[in-house]
Design a protein around this motif. Structure first.
Motif, PDB file in Angstrom:
ATOM      1  N   TYR A 224       0.830  -1.193   0.000  1.00  0.00           N
ATOM      2  CA  TYR A 224       0.000   0.000   0.000  1.00  0.00           C
ATOM      3  C   TYR A 224       0.872   1.253   0.000  1.00  0.00           C
ATOM      4  O   TYR A 224       1.890   1.306   0.698  1.00  0.00           O
ATOM      5  CB  TYR A 224      -0.909   0.041   1.243  1.00  0.00           C
ATOM      6  CG  TYR A 224      -1.747  -1.197   1.426  1.00  0.00           C
ATOM      7  CD1 TYR A 224      -2.942  -1.349   0.744  1.00  0.00           C
ATOM      8  CD2 TYR A 224      -1.324  -2.203   2.300  1.00  0.00           C
ATOM      9  CE1 TYR A 224      -3.719  -2.497   0.927  1.00  0.00           C
ATOM     10  CE2 TYR A 224      -2.090  -3.342   2.483  1.00  0.00           C
ATOM     11  CZ  TYR A 224      -3.286  -3.486   1.790  1.00  0.00           C
ATOM     12  OH  TYR A 224      -4.036  -4.622   1.968  1.00  0.00           O
TER      13      TYR A 224
ATOM     14  N   HIS B 293       1.060   4.683   1.478  1.00  0.00           N
ATOM     15  CA  HIS B 293       0.474   5.260   2.690  1.00  0.00           C
ATOM     16  C   HIS B 293       0.844   6.736   2.784  1.00  0.00           C
ATOM     17  O   HIS B 293       2.024   7.093   2.770  1.00  0.00           O
ATOM     18  CB  HIS B 293       1.011   4.498   3.916  1.00  0.00           C
ATOM     19  CG  HIS B 293       0.450   4.962   5.209  1.00  0.00           C
ATOM     20  ND1 HIS B 293       1.157   4.864   6.402  1.00  0.00           N
ATOM     21  CD2 HIS B 293      -0.739   5.538   5.528  1.00  0.00           C
ATOM     22  CE1 HIS B 293       0.424   5.342   7.380  1.00  0.00           C
ATOM     23  NE2 HIS B 293      -0.730   5.764   6.884  1.00  0.00           N
TER      24      HIS B 293
ATOM     25  N   THR C 276       0.188  10.296   5.047  1.00  0.00           N
ATOM     26  CA  THR C 276      -0.310  10.864   6.298  1.00  0.00           C
ATOM     27  C   THR C 276      -0.143  12.372   6.263  1.00  0.00           C
ATOM     28  O   THR C 276       0.946  12.874   5.983  1.00  0.00           O
ATOM     29  CB  THR C 276       0.441  10.303   7.520  1.00  0.00           C
ATOM     30  OG1 THR C 276       0.345   8.874   7.521  1.00  0.00           O
ATOM     31  CG2 THR C 276      -0.147  10.842   8.813  1.00  0.00           C
TER      32      THR C 276
ATOM     33  N   GLU D  44      -5.274  10.024   6.871  1.00  0.00           N
ATOM     34  CA  GLU D  44      -4.421   8.988   6.296  1.00  0.00           C
ATOM     35  C   GLU D  44      -5.131   8.336   5.116  1.00  0.00           C
ATOM     36  O   GLU D  44      -6.360   8.291   5.064  1.00  0.00           O
ATOM     37  CB  GLU D  44      -4.103   7.906   7.324  1.00  0.00           C
ATOM     38  CG  GLU D  44      -3.203   8.341   8.452  1.00  0.00           C
ATOM     39  CD  GLU D  44      -2.953   7.196   9.418  1.00  0.00           C
ATOM     40  OE1 GLU D  44      -1.955   6.460   9.225  1.00  0.00           O
ATOM     41  OE2 GLU D  44      -3.761   7.028  10.350  1.00  0.00           O
TER      42      GLU D  44
ATOM     43  N   TRP E  40      -4.502   4.800   2.269  1.00  0.00           N
ATOM     44  CA  TRP E  40      -3.735   3.649   1.819  1.00  0.00           C
ATOM     45  C   TRP E  40      -4.249   3.279   0.425  1.00  0.00           C
ATOM     46  O   TRP E  40      -5.450   3.053   0.248  1.00  0.00           O
ATOM     47  CB  TRP E  40      -3.937   2.452   2.746  1.00  0.00           C
ATOM     48  CG  TRP E  40      -3.449   2.627   4.149  1.00  0.00           C
ATOM     49  CD1 TRP E  40      -2.280   2.164   4.687  1.00  0.00           C
ATOM     50  CD2 TRP E  40      -4.133   3.272   5.234  1.00  0.00           C
ATOM     51  NE1 TRP E  40      -2.186   2.480   6.017  1.00  0.00           N
ATOM     52  CE2 TRP E  40      -3.316   3.174   6.381  1.00  0.00           C
ATOM     53  CE3 TRP E  40      -5.361   3.943   5.334  1.00  0.00           C
ATOM     54  CZ2 TRP E  40      -3.695   3.689   7.609  1.00  0.00           C
ATOM     55  CZ3 TRP E  40      -5.739   4.475   6.551  1.00  0.00           C
ATOM     56  CH2 TRP E  40      -4.904   4.338   7.676  1.00  0.00           C
TER      57      TRP E  40
ATOM     58  N   PRO F 192      -4.658  -1.237   6.462  1.00  0.00           N
ATOM     59  CA  PRO F 192      -5.307  -0.163   7.228  1.00  0.00           C
ATOM     60  C   PRO F 192      -6.336  -0.743   8.183  1.00  0.00           C
ATOM     61  O   PRO F 192      -7.048  -1.696   7.850  1.00  0.00           O
ATOM     62  CB  PRO F 192      -5.983   0.680   6.134  1.00  0.00           C
ATOM     63  CG  PRO F 192      -6.159  -0.250   4.986  1.00  0.00           C
ATOM     64  CD  PRO F 192      -4.987  -1.184   5.044  1.00  0.00           C
TER      65      PRO F 192
END
Length: 279
Positions: A92, A94, A96, A109, A111, A278
């Motif tokens: 994934y 990711h 943030t 967040e 993913w 996630p």
């Protein structure tokens, strides 16, 4: 509609190989040679002259740590670093984002799997802290772009700009500056939130360095604070670490989903590949 209105509208939308090091060194040395082209060394013995030349090169390399550095130079240094810093691997992508609100820090967040499936936490209108499936594709200039297309982008700065300029555009998902032919927004998206390959990120930093009016406000925590004109009086304040080629935070964050996030202070962003699901 001006740029600030456009940002508000977008907000409302649901270790190095030897070859890369050599190329980076050659570019830096070439710039140093151009800067010294008009200087003449006194006539000295060959050994002494060689020593003096070596001293000049060493001084030129290490002085920028304390001497003022232009915004363009910061971006070029980041380009040289990005060339040999891979994004990593994982299942994934990711992302943030964190920023300050009156009650303390807040975060979002997301993913994204390689097949396009996406999950998010704390996106607008979502239940706080819950992870939900959120089918928002990556976008560049308002157009959808997938992992394979990102990996196929040109690694030459001029060709990269040509490719971006030729993408199908969706005016409703673009700032006025983008609709008028500007490329600052998509270039910044390539170096912040998108899973852009190392060589393409390097080209994006180098292309961004050609933007007129880029200024360096000086060193801050996490890197150098750059001021990058976006359109009219609107500018992006962005902290770049030229050694890691990372954008640590910005007052306007142009997101991987084609939107924008605006803060009176800063929005911090971190990206990584991960195998962690996630939850």
């Amino acid at each position: 509609m001006d740029d600030l209105d456009a940002v508000a509208t977008l907000l409302a939308k649901p270790e190095p190989p030897a070859e890369a090091v050599a190329r980076s060194r050659e570019r830096l040395q070439d710039r140093m040679r151009r800067g010294r082209a008009r200087r003449r060394l006194p006539v000295l013995g060959m050994a002494v002259a060689a020593a003096v030349t070596a001293a000049v090169i060493v001084t030129s390399v290490f002085q920028p740590a304390t001497a003022p550095v232009s915004g363009r130079d910061v971006l070029l240094m980041a380009a040289a670093s990005a060339e040999h810093i891979p994004q990593g691997t994982g299942t994934y992508w990711h992302v943030t984002r964190t920023w300050q609100v009156p009650d303390g820090p807040s975060a979002q967040e997301s993913w994204t799997a390689r097949d396009g499936r996406r999950w998010s936490r704390n996106e607008q209108y979502a239940t706080p802290e819950s992870v939900v499936e959120d089918p928002a594709p990556f976008r560049l200039m308002g157009a959808e772009i997938g992992f394979e297309e990102l990996e196929g982008l040109p690694t030459d700065p001029e060709k990269l700009k040509e490719r971006i300029a030729g993408l199908p555009r969706h005016d409703s998902s673009m700032l006025p500056a983008d609709r008028e032919g500007g490329l600052v927004s998509p270039l910044i998206t390539l170096i912040t939130e998108l899973p852009t390959p190392a060589q393409v990120r390097s080209a994006a930093f180098e292309a961004l360095a050609t933007t007129p009016g880029v200024r360096n406000a000086g060193p801050v925590e996490g890197g150098q604070e750059l001021l990058i004109p976006l359109s009219g009086e609107l500018e992006i304040r962005m902290v770049v670490d030229p050694e890691t080629a990372r954008v640590a935070r910005a007052n306007i964050l142009l997101t991987a989903e084609g939107g924008a996030a605006l803060s009176k202070s800063y929005i911090s962003v971190t990206t990584e590949w991960t195998d962690e699901l996630p939850r």
